[in-house]
Structures are given as C-alpha cells and as structure tokens.
Design an enzyme around this catalytic site. Structure first.
Site, PDB file in Angstrom:
ATOM      1  CG  ASP A  12      -1.762   1.209   1.392  1.00  0.00           C
ATOM      2  OD1 ASP A  12      -1.798   2.035   0.465  1.00  0.00           O
ATOM      3  OD2 ASP A  12      -2.405   1.335   2.457  1.00  0.00           O
ATOM      4  CB  ALA A  13       2.597   2.966  -2.663  1.00  0.00           C
ATOM      5  N   GLY A  14       1.044   4.789   0.095  1.00  0.00           N
ATOM      6  CA  GLY A  14       0.217   5.945   0.431  1.00  0.00           C
ATOM      7  C   GLY A  14       0.965   7.261   0.288  1.00  0.00           C
ATOM      8  CB  THR A  16       2.757   9.816   4.890  1.00  0.00           C
ATOM      9  OG1 THR A  16       1.934  10.970   4.757  1.00  0.00           O
ATOM     10  CG2 THR A  16       3.906  10.123   5.838  1.00  0.00           C
ATOM     11  CG  LEU A  17       4.254   6.213   6.668  1.00  0.00           C
ATOM     12  CD1 LEU A  17       3.670   5.727   7.992  1.00  0.00           C
ATOM     13  CD2 LEU A  17       5.780   6.292   6.759  1.00  0.00           C
ATOM     14  CD  GLU A  78      -6.107   4.833  -1.060  1.00  0.00           C
ATOM     15  OE1 GLU A  78      -5.898   5.501  -2.092  1.00  0.00           O
ATOM     16  OE2 GLU A  78      -5.914   5.282   0.082  1.00  0.00           O
ATOM     17  N   GLY A 129      -3.461  12.622   9.475  1.00  0.00           N
ATOM     18  CA  GLY A 129      -2.106  12.475  10.011  1.00  0.00           C
ATOM     19  C   GLY A 129      -1.138  13.515   9.464  1.00  0.00           C
ATOM     20  CG  PHE A 145       4.541   9.514  14.110  1.00  0.00           C
ATOM     21  CD1 PHE A 145       3.342  10.188  13.916  1.00  0.00           C
ATOM     22  CD2 PHE A 145       4.509   8.270  14.735  1.00  0.00           C
ATOM     23  CE1 PHE A 145       2.131   9.636  14.327  1.00  0.00           C
ATOM     24  CE2 PHE A 145       3.295   7.716  15.148  1.00  0.00           C
ATOM     25  CZ  PHE A 145       2.121   8.406  14.944  1.00  0.00           C
ATOM     26  CB  SER A 233       0.529   4.982   9.760  1.00  0.00           C
ATOM     27  OG  SER A 233       0.528   4.051   8.720  1.00  0.00           O
TER      28      SER A 233
HETATM   29  N1  LIG Z   1       7.301   6.731  10.888  1.00  0.00           N
HETATM   30  C1  LIG Z   1       6.395   7.636  10.508  1.00  0.00           C
HETATM   31  N2  LIG Z   1       6.752   8.635   9.665  1.00  0.00           N
HETATM   32  C2  LIG Z   1       5.849   9.546   9.281  1.00  0.00           C
HETATM   33  N3  LIG Z   1       4.556   9.545   9.680  1.00  0.00           N
HETATM   34  C3  LIG Z   1       4.146   8.582  10.513  1.00  0.00           C
HETATM   35  C4  LIG Z   1       5.052   7.575  10.962  1.00  0.00           C
HETATM   36  N4  LIG Z   1       4.362   6.726  11.753  1.00  0.00           N
HETATM   37  C5  LIG Z   1       3.110   7.170  11.806  1.00  0.00           C
HETATM   38  N5  LIG Z   1       2.952   8.306  11.069  1.00  0.00           N
HETATM   39  C6  LIG Z   1       1.670   9.020  10.937  1.00  0.00           C
HETATM   40  O1  LIG Z   1       0.911   8.296   9.987  1.00  0.00           O
HETATM   41  C7  LIG Z   1       0.410   9.170   8.977  1.00  0.00           C
HETATM   42  C8  LIG Z   1       0.319   8.412   7.660  1.00  0.00           C
HETATM   43  O2  LIG Z   1      -0.619   7.367   7.830  1.00  0.00           O
HETATM   44  P1  LIG Z   1      -0.840   6.253   6.712  1.00  0.00           P
HETATM   45  O3  LIG Z   1       0.413   5.492   6.493  1.00  0.00           O
HETATM   46  O4  LIG Z   1      -2.039   5.471   7.110  1.00  0.00           O
HETATM   47  O5  LIG Z   1      -1.153   7.189   5.487  1.00  0.00           O
HETATM   48  P2  LIG Z   1      -0.858   7.033   3.927  1.00  0.00           P
HETATM   49  O6  LIG Z   1      -1.439   5.731   3.465  1.00  0.00           O
HETATM   50  O7  LIG Z   1       0.584   7.249   3.647  1.00  0.00           O
HETATM   51  O8  LIG Z   1      -1.696   8.262   3.351  1.00  0.00           O
HETATM   52  P3  LIG Z   1      -3.023   8.299   2.438  1.00  0.00           P
HETATM   53  O9  LIG Z   1      -3.804   7.025   2.738  1.00  0.00           O
HETATM   54  O10 LIG Z   1      -3.768   9.523   2.873  1.00  0.00           O
HETATM   55  O11 LIG Z   1      -2.502   8.328   1.037  1.00  0.00           O
HETATM   56  C9  LIG Z   1       1.375  10.336   8.970  1.00  0.00           C
HETATM   57  O12 LIG Z   1       0.748  11.492   8.478  1.00  0.00           O
HETATM   58  C10 LIG Z   1       1.757  10.450  10.439  1.00  0.00           C
HETATM   59  O13 LIG Z   1       0.806  11.196  11.156  1.00  0.00           O
HETATM   60 MG   LIG Z   2      -3.383   5.093   3.094  1.00  0.00          MG
END
Ligand SMILES: Nc1ncnc2c1ncn2[C@@H]1O[C@H](COP(=O)(O)OP(=O)(O)OP(=O)(O)O)[C@@H](O)[C@H]1O
Ligand SMILES: [Mg+2]
Length: 276
Positions: A12-14, A16-17, A78, A129, A145, A233
């Site tokens: 899952d390439a979101g 942020t993570l 997604e 987040g 974080f 996350s």
């Molecule tokens: N190691 C980390 N580095 C950065 N953010 C983190 C970390 N661990 C938790 N977070 C938090 O998790 C959030 C990202 O959550 P998640 O991975 O669910 O989103 P995503 O899938 O990347 O984004 P989206 O679904 O909106 O495209 C960040 O905005 C931050 O608040």
């Molecule tokens: Mg996501």
C-alpha cells in the site's frame, strides 16, 4: 481465508508511508517505508521477497508498478484493498461487527460504510495524520512522529483549548461544560500564557482526534450503525490520539474499535488479491 503463499507481496503506497505485507512461515509480516523513498521500498521487496507476485494499492501504486516488470505487479483499487484487509483483520477478532463505519486516518482521512464485502465511501476530511505532523512542525519544530507523540503525552490541552465551561463561566451551560468549545480557542483570548511545546502538541493531537471522531460519528448516525473501526498509521503507537478519538466516540454513544495492524489493511487486502 485464501491460502497466502510465500511468494506474494501486498504493498500500500500511500501519501506518506509505504506499507508492505507478506506471508512467511504461515505468518503475516509487515514493513513500513517513507513514501519519499519509494524506490528503496521496491528494492527491498526485490531483495527480500524475490520473484514474488506483487499487488499494489494506494495513491502511488502506479508509480510503484513502474519499478517492477509489468507482469510482476498488478494494481488493486485503494478502497477495495483497504476494506478487504480490514475484513480479514476483523475476522481474526472475537465478535466482529457485521456492518460498521471505517475511518482511515492516513495523510488525510477517508470515511466508509462497510457491510459484508462491500464498501461505500461516505466522505472524508483533509484533517488527518498529515495535518498533525504539519501543525506540529509549524508550531514547535518537532517533525518526527515518535517524538511528537511522546511530547504530546506530556502536554495539557486545557491550557490551549477553550472549553464550554470557560465561555459559560459562572452560568449553567446548555451542554456538558468540559466539552471543547474551540480547539486552540484560549490563544486569541490572551489566555495562553505559559503554553509549552508539549501543550501545543497535545492540542494538535486533540484537534485532529476530535475532528476525525466527530465526522465519523455523523457518518455512523447517517448509516445507522454504532461501530466505528479506526485505522491508519496515525494511530500506530499513538495512545494520545487513540484516547482522544475513543473518548469522544464513546461520549457520543458509538463504539470505537482499533484493530491490531490496522494500518496495514490496504497492504493485506492487496496481498489477499495477489495472483501468483
Ligand atoms: N514513521 C512515521 N513517519 C511519518 N509519519 C508517521 C510515521 N508513523 C506514523 N505516522 C503518521 O501516519 C500518517 C500516515 O498514515 P498512513 O500510512 O495510514 O497514510 P498514507 O497511506 O501514507 O496516506 P493516504 O492514505 O492519505 O494516502 C502520517 O501522516 C503520520 O501522522
Ligand atoms: Mg493510506
């Protein structure tokens, strides 16, 4: 559940993570990478789970796909992936709800109604987040974080947030006095003397938590279900946010649920759909 073989990976390439789920020795394993290092995440998969069939999801799935041989990486939408991953994780718990609101607090927040294997996207909010990290960095310079979560746990929101009883001082308020009337509302009234970095961070987490919970509660009323599953996350190792969201959800007589590894739902859903 479908048999998950060794040579399948869900990613899952979101925003942020990048979340990676793969199965080994009959167990699911997980990894996270920052999305800005997407190529490193792809390289890790190629090295540690070589020759695997990859199924990708999330906003950066197509970009990730371009880093693999075309026949090696498929893409799953997604919301389908996330919903299927959550259903899988819930199936491992006692008494999983049959229908529920699913609130994914990622970079932004997406809210769904799930019943059986179908999901309807109800809406969302840009407060998520990313907002938590962005406001934390702007207000205090903290951009890590874990450091943010640790500092927020030591802060007091009551120094920053204006409560209903602060407005109704000396009178009887029409609603419970210790509800937040205005997040950060003490600052413009000149009542913010002695606000520490920790207090600001606690208030940032409170703002995000209350916004996410309030929006989810409206959705639960609209769809006639009281169970709200919170994933993303943003909740991972973040008890301050979990408590803010759970407390407000319960206050509104809904039932908050946090599933273990919930932040990997999209990756798990992709893994389950992966054809080897
Ligand atoms: N190691 C980390 N580095 C950065 N953010 C983190 C970390 N661990 C938790 N977070 C938090 O998790 C959030 C990202 O959550 P998640 O991975 O669910 O989103 P995503 O899938 O990347 O984004 P989206 O679904 O909106 O495209 C960040 O905005 C931050 O608040
Ligand atoms: Mg996501």
């Amino acid at each position: 559940m479908r048999e998950m073989s060794l040579n399948r990976v869900g990613i899952d390439a979101g925003g942020t993570l990048v979340k990676v789920a793969y199965s080994r020795d009959g167990e699911l394993h997980y990894r996270k990478f920052p999305s800005r290092y997407l190529a490193e995440a792809a390289a890790w998969v190629k090295e540690y789970v070589p020759e695997a069939a990859v199924c990708a999801t999330g906003g950066k799935a197509e970009w990730l796909q371009s880093m693999f041989a075309p026949e090696q990486c498929s893409i799953l939408p997604e919301f389908t992936a996330t919903c299927s991953g959550v259903q899988h994780l819930l199936s491992l718990t006692k008494n999983p709800p049959e229908s529920y609101i699913l609130t994914n607090v990622g970079t932004g927040t997406s809210i769904h109604y799930v019943e059986k294997d179908t999901q309807i996207r109800i809406g969302g909010t840009g407060v998520g987040g990313g907002t938590m990290m962005g406001l934390a960095a702007l207000l205090t310079g903290v951009d890590d974080f874990s450091q943010m979560v640790e500092a927020a746990a030591k802060g007091k929101r009551s120094i920053v947030d204006l409560l209903v009883q602060d407005i109704y001082e000396g009178s009887t308020p029409p609603i419970i006095g210790d509800l937040t009337a205005s997040n950060f509302g003490k600052i413009p009234l000149g009542k913010g003397d002695g606000v520490s970095r920790e207090d600001m961070l606690a208030a940032v987490v409170g703002l995000v938590g209350e916004t996410v919970a309030t929006t989810s509660i409206f959705a639960s009323g609209q769809y006639g279900t009281s169970d709200i599953v919170y994933i993303g996350s943003t909740f991972a190792d973040n008890p301050v946010l979990q408590e803010a969201v759970a407390g407000y959800t319960r206050f509104k007589e809904a039932n908050p649920l946090f599933v273990e590894h919930g932040e990997y739902s999209g990756a798990i859903g992709a893994l389950l759909a992966c054809q080897s």
